[in-house]
Design a protein around this motif. Structure first.
Motif, mmCIF file in Angstrom:
data_model
loop_
_atom_site.group_PDB
_atom_site.id
_atom_site.type_symbol
_atom_site.label_atom_id
_atom_site.label_comp_id
_atom_site.label_asym_id
_atom_site.label_seq_id
_atom_site.Cartn_x
_atom_site.Cartn_y
_atom_site.Cartn_z
ATOM 1 N N THR A 115 0.840 -1.191 0.000
ATOM 2 C CA THR A 115 0.000 0.000 0.000
ATOM 3 C C THR A 115 0.881 1.250 0.000
ATOM 4 N N SER A 116 0.283 2.365 -0.318
ATOM 5 C CA SER A 116 1.024 3.619 -0.298
ATOM 6 C C SER A 116 1.458 3.970 1.122
ATOM 7 N N GLY A 117 0.826 3.339 2.120
ATOM 8 C CA GLY A 117 1.254 3.508 3.507
ATOM 9 C C GLY A 117 2.326 2.505 3.897
ATOM 10 N N ASN A 118 2.812 1.774 2.894
ATOM 11 C CA ASN A 118 3.922 0.823 3.059
ATOM 12 C C ASN A 118 3.560 -0.409 3.869
ATOM 13 N N THR A 119 2.326 -0.827 3.786
ATOM 14 C CA THR A 119 1.947 -2.121 4.346
ATOM 15 C C THR A 119 2.070 -3.163 3.252
ATOM 16 N N THR A 120 2.789 -4.224 3.545
ATOM 17 C CA THR A 120 2.997 -5.259 2.550
ATOM 18 C C THR A 120 2.336 -6.562 2.974
ATOM 19 N N THR A 121 1.936 -7.314 1.995
ATOM 20 C CA THR A 121 1.323 -8.623 2.199
ATOM 21 C C THR A 121 1.944 -9.592 1.221
ATOM 22 N N TYR A 122 2.241 -10.803 1.676
ATOM 23 C CA TYR A 122 2.796 -11.835 0.815
ATOM 24 C C TYR A 122 1.992 -13.122 0.941
ATOM 25 N N ALA A 123 1.890 -13.832 -0.164
ATOM 26 C CA ALA A 123 1.345 -15.179 -0.104
ATOM 27 C C ALA A 123 2.314 -16.053 0.683
ATOM 28 N N ASP A 124 1.785 -17.007 1.421
ATOM 29 C CA ASP A 124 2.649 -17.882 2.217
ATOM 30 C C ASP A 124 3.673 -18.598 1.349
ATOM 31 N N SER A 125 3.290 -18.909 0.130
ATOM 32 C CA SER A 125 4.159 -19.680 -0.755
ATOM 33 C C SER A 125 5.395 -18.908 -1.211
ATOM 34 N N VAL A 126 5.383 -17.592 -1.061
ATOM 35 C CA VAL A 126 6.527 -16.801 -1.536
ATOM 36 C C VAL A 126 7.224 -16.045 -0.416
ATOM 37 N N LYS A 127 6.718 -16.124 0.799
ATOM 38 C CA LYS A 127 7.333 -15.409 1.914
ATOM 39 C C LYS A 127 8.794 -15.827 2.067
ATOM 40 N N GLY A 128 9.632 -14.840 2.255
ATOM 41 C CA GLY A 128 11.048 -15.111 2.415
ATOM 42 C C GLY A 128 11.796 -15.231 1.101
ATOM 43 N N ARG A 129 11.069 -15.323 -0.002
ATOM 44 C CA ARG A 129 11.723 -15.438 -1.310
ATOM 45 C C ARG A 129 11.449 -14.230 -2.195
ATOM 46 N N ASN A 130 10.327 -13.591 -1.993
ATOM 47 C CA ASN A 130 9.940 -12.451 -2.836
ATOM 48 C C ASN A 130 9.915 -11.163 -2.024
ATOM 49 N N THR A 131 10.214 -10.067 -2.701
ATOM 50 C CA THR A 131 10.127 -8.753 -2.091
ATOM 51 C C THR A 131 9.427 -7.811 -3.053
#
Length: 115
Positions: free
Chosen positions: A52-68
């Motif tokens: 978000t423009s407020g810098n809240t990020t969300t990741y799918a569990d399958s990519v956490k730790g691998r994607n940014t």
């Protein structure tokens, strides 16, 4: 009118990396959400990551730790850095921007990961 242009897809071997880019043009509300989704053959489109423009990020569990996911506001561009790619990451990746009551999608970029 807002336009999204994606780039950076391609073919890599498992363990490799790719960086996807989504350049936006047009008027976007200051409060917005930019994200990446993917759709593999025979599967539904799914969220990969959002920011978000407020810098809240969300990741799918399958990519956490691998994607940014990150954005360059000066360039109106959102990026997805993908590391340690797996064959199951193979899909068409789509950029999405939600701005006020509007939602925009890019045309998609193919990512293929071979084992």
């Amino acid at each position: 009118q807002v336009h999204l242009v994606e780039s950076g897809g391609g073919s890599v071997q498992a363990g490799g990396s790719l960086r996807l880019s989504c350049a936006t043009s047009g008027r976007i509300f200051s409060f917005n959400t930019m994200g990446w989704y993917r759709q593999a053959p025979g599967k539904q489109r799914e969220l990969v990551a959002s920011n978000t423009s407020g810098n809240t990020t969300t990741y799918a569990d399958s990519v956490k730790g691998r994607n940014t996911i990150y954005r360059d506001n000066a360039k109106n561009t959102v990026y997805l850095q993908m590391n340690s790619l797996k064959p199951e990451d193979t899909a068409v990746y789509y950029c999405k921007v939600a701005s006020g009551p509007y939602v925009y999608w890019g045309q998609g970029t193919q990512v293929t990961v071979s084992s």
